[in-house]
Design a protein around this motif. Structure first.
Motif, PDB file in Angstrom:
ATOM      1  N   ARG A 122       0.851  -1.118  -0.033  1.00  0.00           N
ATOM      2  CA  ARG A 122       0.046  -0.043   0.153  1.00  0.00           C
ATOM      3  C   ARG A 122       0.739   1.212   0.037  1.00  0.00           C
ATOM      4  NH1 ARG A 122      -2.897  -0.222   5.262  1.00  0.00           N
ATOM      5  NH2 ARG A 122      -1.017  -1.242   5.709  1.00  0.00           N
ATOM      6  N   LEU A 123       0.279   2.434  -0.503  1.00  0.00           N
ATOM      7  CA  LEU A 123       1.051   3.627  -0.217  1.00  0.00           C
ATOM      8  C   LEU A 123       2.308   3.617  -1.121  1.00  0.00           C
ATOM      9  CD1 LEU A 123       0.292   4.377   3.563  1.00  0.00           C
ATOM     10  CD2 LEU A 123      -1.164   5.285   1.661  1.00  0.00           C
ATOM     11  N   ILE A 175      -5.035 -11.856  12.477  1.00  0.00           N
ATOM     12  CA  ILE A 175      -5.212 -10.644  11.696  1.00  0.00           C
ATOM     13  C   ILE A 175      -5.017  -9.370  12.235  1.00  0.00           C
ATOM     14  CG2 ILE A 175      -6.820  -9.340   9.820  1.00  0.00           C
ATOM     15  CD1 ILE A 175      -8.408 -11.871   9.760  1.00  0.00           C
ATOM     16  N   LYS A 176      -4.354  -8.618  11.539  1.00  0.00           N
ATOM     17  CA  LYS A 176      -4.307  -7.028  12.216  1.00  0.00           C
ATOM     18  C   LYS A 176      -4.838  -6.104  11.227  1.00  0.00           C
ATOM     19  CE  LYS A 176      -0.439  -3.903  12.816  1.00  0.00           C
ATOM     20  NZ  LYS A 176       0.936  -3.653  12.945  1.00  0.00           N
ATOM     21  N   TRP A 177      -5.688  -5.528  11.757  1.00  0.00           N
ATOM     22  CA  TRP A 177      -6.605  -4.718  10.697  1.00  0.00           C
ATOM     23  C   TRP A 177      -5.880  -3.802   9.832  1.00  0.00           C
ATOM     24  CZ3 TRP A 177      -7.391   0.378   9.630  1.00  0.00           C
ATOM     25  CH2 TRP A 177      -8.596   0.769   8.822  1.00  0.00           C
ATOM     26  N   PRO A 178      -5.996  -3.549   8.652  1.00  0.00           N
ATOM     27  CA  PRO A 178      -6.943  -4.148   8.027  1.00  0.00           C
ATOM     28  C   PRO A 178      -6.412  -5.326   7.102  1.00  0.00           C
ATOM     29  CG  PRO A 178      -5.891  -2.225   6.723  1.00  0.00           C
ATOM     30  CD  PRO A 178      -5.332  -2.460   7.982  1.00  0.00           C
ATOM     31  N   ASN A 179      -5.103  -5.416   6.910  1.00  0.00           N
ATOM     32  CA  ASN A 179      -4.605  -6.336   5.800  1.00  0.00           C
ATOM     33  C   ASN A 179      -3.423  -7.086   6.283  1.00  0.00           C
ATOM     34  OD1 ASN A 179      -2.724  -4.108   5.587  1.00  0.00           O
ATOM     35  ND2 ASN A 179      -2.835  -4.344   3.347  1.00  0.00           N
ATOM     36  N   ASP A 180      -2.959  -7.054   7.573  1.00  0.00           N
ATOM     37  CA  ASP A 180      -1.740  -7.703   7.698  1.00  0.00           C
ATOM     38  C   ASP A 180      -2.123  -9.081   8.336  1.00  0.00           C
ATOM     39  OD1 ASP A 180      -0.200  -5.805   6.848  1.00  0.00           O
ATOM     40  OD2 ASP A 180       0.427  -5.202   9.089  1.00  0.00           O
ATOM     41  N   ILE A 181      -1.339 -10.365   7.970  1.00  0.00           N
ATOM     42  CA  ILE A 181      -1.644 -11.463   8.500  1.00  0.00           C
ATOM     43  C   ILE A 181      -0.528 -11.672   9.280  1.00  0.00           C
ATOM     44  CG2 ILE A 181      -2.165 -13.966   8.176  1.00  0.00           C
ATOM     45  CD1 ILE A 181      -4.111 -13.019   6.221  1.00  0.00           C
ATOM     46  N   LEU A 182      -0.434 -11.991  10.513  1.00  0.00           N
ATOM     47  CA  LEU A 182       0.785 -12.378  11.325  1.00  0.00           C
ATOM     48  C   LEU A 182       0.720 -13.748  11.848  1.00  0.00           C
ATOM     49  CD1 LEU A 182       0.593  -9.209  13.481  1.00  0.00           C
ATOM     50  CD2 LEU A 182       1.746  -9.272  11.365  1.00  0.00           C
ATOM     51  N   ILE A 183       2.020 -14.209  11.850  1.00  0.00           N
ATOM     52  CA  ILE A 183       2.254 -15.483  12.776  1.00  0.00           C
ATOM     53  C   ILE A 183       3.170 -15.455  13.642  1.00  0.00           C
ATOM     54  CG2 ILE A 183       2.832 -18.001  12.272  1.00  0.00           C
ATOM     55  CD1 ILE A 183       2.212 -17.749   9.419  1.00  0.00           C
ATOM     56  N   ASN A 184       2.869 -15.599  14.900  1.00  0.00           N
ATOM     57  CA  ASN A 184       3.888 -15.220  16.081  1.00  0.00           C
ATOM     58  C   ASN A 184       4.166 -13.595  15.988  1.00  0.00           C
ATOM     59  OD1 ASN A 184       3.808 -17.692  17.268  1.00  0.00           O
ATOM     60  ND2 ASN A 184       5.192 -18.581  15.758  1.00  0.00           N
ATOM     61  N   GLY A 185       3.427 -12.827  15.670  1.00  0.00           N
ATOM     62  CA  GLY A 185       3.691 -11.413  15.579  1.00  0.00           C
ATOM     63  C   GLY A 185       4.584 -10.977  14.408  1.00  0.00           C
ATOM     64  N   ARG A 186       4.698 -11.954  13.512  1.00  0.00           N
ATOM     65  CA  ARG A 186       5.345 -11.444  12.346  1.00  0.00           C
ATOM     66  C   ARG A 186       4.640 -11.489  10.918  1.00  0.00           C
ATOM     67  NH1 ARG A 186      11.628 -13.416  13.361  1.00  0.00           N
ATOM     68  NH2 ARG A 186      11.771 -12.275  15.395  1.00  0.00           N
ATOM     69  N   LYS A 187       4.799 -10.607  10.195  1.00  0.00           N
ATOM     70  CA  LYS A 187       3.990 -10.482   8.734  1.00  0.00           C
ATOM     71  C   LYS A 187       4.387 -11.778   7.968  1.00  0.00           C
ATOM     72  CE  LYS A 187       2.984  -6.629   5.768  1.00  0.00           C
ATOM     73  NZ  LYS A 187       2.911  -5.145   6.121  1.00  0.00           N
ATOM     74  N   ALA A 188       3.619 -12.683   7.664  1.00  0.00           N
ATOM     75  CA  ALA A 188       3.615 -13.581   6.587  1.00  0.00           C
ATOM     76  C   ALA A 188       3.012 -13.198   5.439  1.00  0.00           C
ATOM     77  CB  ALA A 188       3.293 -14.952   7.163  1.00  0.00           C
ATOM     78  N   VAL A 189       2.044 -12.403   5.212  1.00  0.00           N
ATOM     79  CA  VAL A 189       0.949 -12.031   4.198  1.00  0.00           C
ATOM     80  C   VAL A 189       0.539 -10.863   4.146  1.00  0.00           C
ATOM     81  CG1 VAL A 189      -1.176 -12.872   3.370  1.00  0.00           C
ATOM     82  CG2 VAL A 189       0.093 -14.471   4.652  1.00  0.00           C
ATOM     83  N   GLY A 190       0.692 -10.392   2.996  1.00  0.00           N
ATOM     84  CA  GLY A 190       0.266  -8.892   2.754  1.00  0.00           C
ATOM     85  C   GLY A 190      -1.007  -9.105   1.592  1.00  0.00           C
ATOM     86  N   ILE A 191      -1.884  -7.785   1.829  1.00  0.00           N
ATOM     87  CA  ILE A 191      -2.873  -8.034   0.996  1.00  0.00           C
ATOM     88  C   ILE A 191      -3.212  -6.667   0.321  1.00  0.00           C
ATOM     89  CG2 ILE A 191      -5.485  -8.344   0.489  1.00  0.00           C
ATOM     90  CD1 ILE A 191      -5.398 -10.194   3.127  1.00  0.00           C
ATOM     91  N   LEU A 192      -3.258  -6.369  -0.932  1.00  0.00           N
ATOM     92  CA  LEU A 192      -3.622  -4.942  -1.573  1.00  0.00           C
ATOM     93  C   LEU A 192      -4.617  -5.227  -2.543  1.00  0.00           C
ATOM     94  CD1 LEU A 192      -2.017  -2.324  -2.178  1.00  0.00           C
ATOM     95  CD2 LEU A 192      -0.963  -3.504  -4.008  1.00  0.00           C
ATOM     96  N   THR A 193      -5.785  -4.301  -2.173  1.00  0.00           N
ATOM     97  CA  THR A 193      -6.888  -4.416  -3.001  1.00  0.00           C
ATOM     98  C   THR A 193      -7.029  -2.943  -3.658  1.00  0.00           C
ATOM     99  OG1 THR A 193      -7.995  -5.492  -1.218  1.00  0.00           O
ATOM    100  CG2 THR A 193      -9.287  -4.529  -2.862  1.00  0.00           C
ATOM    101  N   GLU A 194      -6.996  -3.297  -5.056  1.00  0.00           N
ATOM    102  CA  GLU A 194      -7.334  -2.240  -6.138  1.00  0.00           C
ATOM    103  C   GLU A 194      -8.425  -2.289  -6.688  1.00  0.00           C
ATOM    104  OE1 GLU A 194      -2.735  -0.939  -6.558  1.00  0.00           O
ATOM    105  OE2 GLU A 194      -3.273  -2.703  -7.767  1.00  0.00           O
ATOM    106  N   LEU A 195      -8.974  -1.031  -7.489  1.00  0.00           N
ATOM    107  CA  LEU A 195     -10.225  -1.007  -8.122  1.00  0.00           C
ATOM    108  C   LEU A 195      -9.983  -0.501  -9.467  1.00  0.00           C
ATOM    109  CD1 LEU A 195     -12.703   0.666  -5.377  1.00  0.00           C
ATOM    110  CD2 LEU A 195     -12.352  -1.743  -5.810  1.00  0.00           C
ATOM    111  N   GLN A 196     -10.963  -0.984 -10.343  1.00  0.00           N
ATOM    112  CA  GLN A 196     -11.221  -0.299 -11.394  1.00  0.00           C
ATOM    113  C   GLN A 196     -12.655   0.122 -11.561  1.00  0.00           C
ATOM    114  OE1 GLN A 196     -10.174  -2.465 -14.872  1.00  0.00           O
ATOM    115  NE2 GLN A 196      -7.983  -2.352 -14.501  1.00  0.00           N
ATOM    116  N   ALA A 197     -12.945   1.506 -11.315  1.00  0.00           N
ATOM    117  CA  ALA A 197     -14.557   1.875 -11.136  1.00  0.00           C
ATOM    118  C   ALA A 197     -14.674   3.106 -11.966  1.00  0.00           C
ATOM    119  CB  ALA A 197     -14.617   2.025  -9.510  1.00  0.00           C
ATOM    120  N   GLU A 198     -15.914   3.438 -11.839  1.00  0.00           N
ATOM    121  CA  GLU A 198     -16.319   4.586 -12.624  1.00  0.00           C
ATOM    122  C   GLU A 198     -17.701   5.057 -11.794  1.00  0.00           C
ATOM    123  OE1 GLU A 198     -18.564   4.806 -16.677  1.00  0.00           O
ATOM    124  OE2 GLU A 198     -16.826   3.970 -17.048  1.00  0.00           O
ATOM    125  N   ALA A 199     -17.549   6.414 -11.757  1.00  0.00           N
ATOM    126  CA  ALA A 199     -18.752   6.914 -10.834  1.00  0.00           C
ATOM    127  C   ALA A 199     -18.815   5.926  -9.612  1.00  0.00           C
ATOM    128  CB  ALA A 199     -20.149   7.246 -11.437  1.00  0.00           C
TER     129      ALA A 199
END
Ligand code: BTX
Length: 325
Positions: A122-123, A175-199
């Motif tokens: 993200r960002l 899960i750590k809001w919104p998109n981190d998935i942790l195992i024993n406090g460390r990040k194992a997964v990242g999720i990035l949601t993007e859109l194609q939208a109009e109005a």
């Protein structure tokens, strides 16, 4: 090369037994230096070879290859992963998915790469995506939902990923809001949601998923070593990436179908059962400023509710969260 293929064949026939350098050079009809060079090449491709004086070499670990075929073989889904676009090396699977989505890719189309050179978080942050170790993929969805509901899909994805990781490894990540998935406090997964939208109409939602699977601790760059982990690190075992992807497809499809017909409630309950941040004190750093308070929950949109130290309930749409206790 042909020599390389024959070398791998020889090791495969030896079935885990040692092959001496002498024997290999005879079998392959090349010098021992050439054998040694090819063995070094195999190592750089992710093979682990044990070398013992007077006995020779043997393969102790093969790199885990993935391909579209391997993912699709035996995949029992209706639409998730029915179309797979696989490449060895890409800049970012998100980029490819955006193009495919614009060209009319069907719902459930999956873009998978073995390596990303410009994986992103993200960002505009970078996502470290080396070869042969991770699951780097983007899912193309075409839900008929208003734009403000799309954050729910990030939460749905997190639940599906946790269930899939549980299926394959027996580990239960948090899960750590919104998109981190942790195992024993460390990040194992990242999720990035993007859109194609109009109005207010969503054309496509592109959900990028990065899972650290077979990285050893040393394989992470130094700045990630104490914040990141992999499934192999946590289980002590190599994980089959194709199987993991299949499991994600199955779990995701099931939740997504239930979401489209029954709404967010069932997903929300599951999500809350895996969330670590609920009721904890946290610091939320948003683009607008920093808020401190207690995580009161998520609302029906999937937005984080933060009860500030002054007792006000704030809605947090996007932030970096630091959990304090
Ligand atoms: P994020 O912005 O929440 O997290 C990015 C931050 O996480 C980085 O700034 C860094 O500190 C840390 N980080 C970077 N790489 C890793 C890693 N491999 N493991 C753990 N921590 C790391 C999270 O963004 C969303 C990431 C999505 C990645 C997928 S991969 C497939 C798809 N294609 C693509 O370009 N991105 C997505």
């Amino acid at each position: 090369s042909e020599l390389r293929t024959r070398l791998l064949q020889a090791f495969s026939e030896a079935d885990g037994e040692f092959l001496s350098g002498q024997k290999l050079s005879e079998t392959l009809g090349c010098s021992r230096t050439a054998v040694w060079k090819h063995i070094e090449d195999l190592r750089s491709e992710g093979y682990k070879l044990e070398a013992v004086r007077k006995r020779g070499y043997r393969i102790t670990r093969k790199p885990d290859k993935i391909s579209g075929n391997e993912i699709q073989l035996g995949l029992k889904t209706e639409f998730m992963g029915r179309h797979i676009h696989f490449e060895e090396v890409v800049a970012s699977t998100q980029k490819i998915a955006h193009t495919l989505a614009g060209d009319g890719a069907l719902e459930g189309t999956l873009v998978v790469a073995d390596q990303q050179t410009e994986g992103r978080g993200r960002l505009a942050r970078a996502w470290y995506s080396p070869k042969q170790t991770g699951v780097w993929m983007s899912m193309i969805l075409k839900p008929e939902i208003p734009i403000n509901k799309t954050p729910q899909l990030t939460l749905l994805t997190a639940v599906a990923l946790i269930q899939a990781i549980e299926d394959v490894t027996g580990l239960t990540p948090e899960i750590k809001w919104p998109n981190d998935i942790l195992i024993n406090g460390r990040k194992a997964v990242g999720i990035l949601t993007e859109l194609q939208a109009e109005a207010d109409r969503v054309h496509s939602v592109i959900i990028g998923v990065g899972i650290n699977v077979n990285h050893t601790k040393e394989q992470f760059p130094e700045e990630l070593q104490h914040i990141a982990t992999s499934l192999a690190e946590e289980t002590g075992q190599q994980i089959d990436r194709a199987k993991l992807i299949q499991s994600v497809m199955i779990r995701f499809e099931k939740l997504y179908k239930s979401y489209l017909s029954h709404g967010f409630k069932p997903v929300k309950l599951l999500w809350e059962s895996y969330a670590i941040s609920l009721n904890k004190k946290l610091i939320a750093r948003t683009l607008q400023g920093t808020l401190r308070g207690r995580a009161a929950g998520i609302d029906d949109e999937g937005v984080l509710l933060l009860e500030t130290d002054e007792g006000k309930l704030e809605k947090i749409y996007s932030a970096d969260i630091e959990i304090q206790s």
